[in-house]
Design a protein around this motif. Structure first.
Motif, PDB file in Angstrom:
ATOM      1  N   THR A 158     -15.388  -4.341   0.177  1.00 54.76           N
ATOM      2  CA  THR A 158     -14.795  -5.227   1.159  1.00 54.76           C
ATOM      3  C   THR A 158     -13.591  -5.923   0.549  1.00 54.76           C
ATOM      4  N   MET A 159     -12.490  -5.883   1.291  1.00 56.02           N
ATOM      5  CA  MET A 159     -11.274  -6.487   0.786  1.00 56.02           C
ATOM      6  C   MET A 159     -11.329  -8.001   0.971  1.00 56.02           C
ATOM      7  N   THR A 160     -10.945  -8.702  -0.048  1.00 60.52           N
ATOM      8  CA  THR A 160     -10.930 -10.156   0.043  1.00 60.52           C
ATOM      9  C   THR A 160      -9.656 -10.608   0.745  1.00 60.52           C
ATOM     10  N   GLU A 161      -9.712 -11.817   1.237  1.00 55.51           N
ATOM     11  CA  GLU A 161      -8.547 -12.380   1.916  1.00 55.51           C
ATOM     12  C   GLU A 161      -7.363 -12.495   0.956  1.00 55.51           C
ATOM     13  N   ALA A 162      -7.634 -12.867  -0.284  1.00 56.23           N
ATOM     14  CA  ALA A 162      -6.562 -13.002  -1.276  1.00 56.23           C
ATOM     15  C   ALA A 162      -5.908 -11.652  -1.558  1.00 56.23           C
ATOM     16  N   LYS A 163      -6.705 -10.602  -1.669  1.00 55.91           N
ATOM     17  CA  LYS A 163      -6.173  -9.261  -1.928  1.00 55.91           C
ATOM     18  C   LYS A 163      -5.335  -8.786  -0.734  1.00 55.91           C
ATOM     19  N   MET A 164      -5.803  -9.086   0.470  1.00 51.77           N
ATOM     20  CA  MET A 164      -5.065  -8.687   1.660  1.00 51.77           C
ATOM     21  C   MET A 164      -3.742  -9.436   1.735  1.00 51.77           C
ATOM     22  N   THR A 165      -3.752 -10.713   1.410  1.00 52.01           N
ATOM     23  CA  THR A 165      -2.516 -11.500   1.403  1.00 52.01           C
ATOM     24  C   THR A 165      -1.526 -10.921   0.405  1.00 52.01           C
ATOM     25  N   GLU A 166      -2.037 -10.490  -0.737  1.00 49.69           N
ATOM     26  CA  GLU A 166      -1.187  -9.865  -1.751  1.00 49.69           C
ATOM     27  C   GLU A 166      -0.553  -8.583  -1.196  1.00 49.69           C
ATOM     28  N   ARG A 167      -1.348  -7.790  -0.507  1.00 50.71           N
ATOM     29  CA  ARG A 167      -0.822  -6.554   0.088  1.00 50.71           C
ATOM     30  C   ARG A 167       0.206  -6.855   1.178  1.00 50.71           C
ATOM     31  N   CYS A 168      -0.052  -7.902   1.953  1.00 51.29           N
ATOM     32  CA  CYS A 168       0.910  -8.312   2.987  1.00 51.29           C
ATOM     33  C   CYS A 168       2.260  -8.617   2.351  1.00 51.29           C
ATOM     34  N   GLN A 169       2.221  -9.373   1.263  1.00 48.13           N
ATOM     35  CA  GLN A 169       3.452  -9.762   0.580  1.00 48.13           C
ATOM     36  C   GLN A 169       4.160  -8.537   0.009  1.00 48.13           C
ATOM     37  N   GLU A 170       3.402  -7.599  -0.541  1.00 49.04           N
ATOM     38  CA  GLU A 170       3.989  -6.368  -1.069  1.00 49.04           C
ATOM     39  C   GLU A 170       4.706  -5.585   0.038  1.00 49.04           C
ATOM     40  N   MET A 171       4.051  -5.475   1.191  1.00 52.00           N
ATOM     41  CA  MET A 171       4.659  -4.766   2.322  1.00 52.00           C
ATOM     42  C   MET A 171       5.948  -5.454   2.758  1.00 52.00           C
ATOM     43  N   LYS A 172       5.910  -6.768   2.821  1.00 55.16           N
ATOM     44  CA  LYS A 172       7.091  -7.526   3.231  1.00 55.16           C
ATOM     45  C   LYS A 172       8.230  -7.313   2.235  1.00 55.16           C
ATOM     46  N   GLU A 173       7.918  -7.314   0.945  1.00 57.01           N
ATOM     47  CA  GLU A 173       8.927  -7.097  -0.092  1.00 57.01           C
ATOM     48  C   GLU A 173       9.508  -5.685  -0.011  1.00 57.01           C
ATOM     49  N   GLN A 174       8.650  -4.697   0.253  1.00 53.40           N
ATOM     50  CA  GLN A 174       9.133  -3.319   0.379  1.00 53.40           C
ATOM     51  C   GLN A 174      10.084  -3.190   1.571  1.00 53.40           C
ATOM     52  N   LYS A 175       9.723  -3.838   2.656  1.00 54.41           N
ATOM     53  CA  LYS A 175      10.562  -3.797   3.851  1.00 54.41           C
ATOM     54  C   LYS A 175      11.915  -4.470   3.581  1.00 54.41           C
ATOM     55  N   GLN A 176      11.891  -5.600   2.884  1.00 55.34           N
ATOM     56  CA  GLN A 176      13.129  -6.304   2.542  1.00 55.34           C
ATOM     57  C   GLN A 176      13.992  -5.447   1.617  1.00 55.34           C
ATOM     58  N   LYS A 177      13.365  -4.775   0.652  1.00 55.66           N
ATOM     59  CA  LYS A 177      14.103  -3.904  -0.281  1.00 55.66           C
ATOM     60  C   LYS A 177      14.781  -2.775   0.478  1.00 55.66           C
TER      61      LYS A 177
END
Length: 150
Positions: free
Chosen positions: A39-58
């Motif tokens: 089960t994915m933790t909320e903190a891990k999911m938030t980290e993935r959200c930020q990674e996706m946002k950074e990839q999109k910005q890049k």
């Protein structure tokens, strides 16, 4: 501006498809496990959200850099003597085509990652998706698109 509207349409359509898949295939959606197998933790999911946002910005930054490079190449082509313009034009067109092909492949890969990301949010519950920074960006963009239509 039309390109931005088309991009928003593709993103929204992709999210609608993800939601439809989750509704039509509830057994598969519930049984699917996150990549780690737990089960994915909320903190891990938030980290993935930020990674996706950074990839999109890049990707946006890379597209701007490519546009600047093409603008420079076009200026050089336009300043060139007549006997050199045809060769420079062929180089510019070739470069544009290569960039377009590469960026289209990159966008397709990013859309696939976003779909998986949204499916993970759905598995975690409605409130998880609402807290995703990617959804905040899309809410702002859809608001901008609605303003443009008016």
């Amino acid at each position: 501006m039309k390109n931005q509207t088309n991009r928003n349409l593709v993103i929204r359509s992709s999210l609608a498809l993800a939601l439809a898949l989750a509704i039509w295939f509830p057994v598969q959606a519930r049984s699917a496990e996150p990549a780690e197998g737990k089960t994915m933790t909320e903190a891990k999911m938030t980290e993935r959200c930020q990674e996706m946002k950074e990839q999109k910005q890049k990707m946006k930054e890379d597209a701007k850099a490519q546009d600047a490079q093409l603008t420079e190449e076009l200026a050089n082509m336009n300043r060139a003597p007549e006997d050199k313009k045809m060769g420079l034009m062929a180089a510019v067109v070739t470069h544009m085509a290569e960039q377009r092909i590469a960026m289209d492949a990159r966008k397709a890969e990013m859309e696939e990652k976003m779909m998986k990301h949204m499916m993970q949010h759905m598995q975690m519950g409605k409130e998880s998706m609402a807290q995703c920074p990617m959804m905040e960006d899309m809410g702002e963009k859809s608001g901008d698109a609605q303003k443009e239509q008016k």
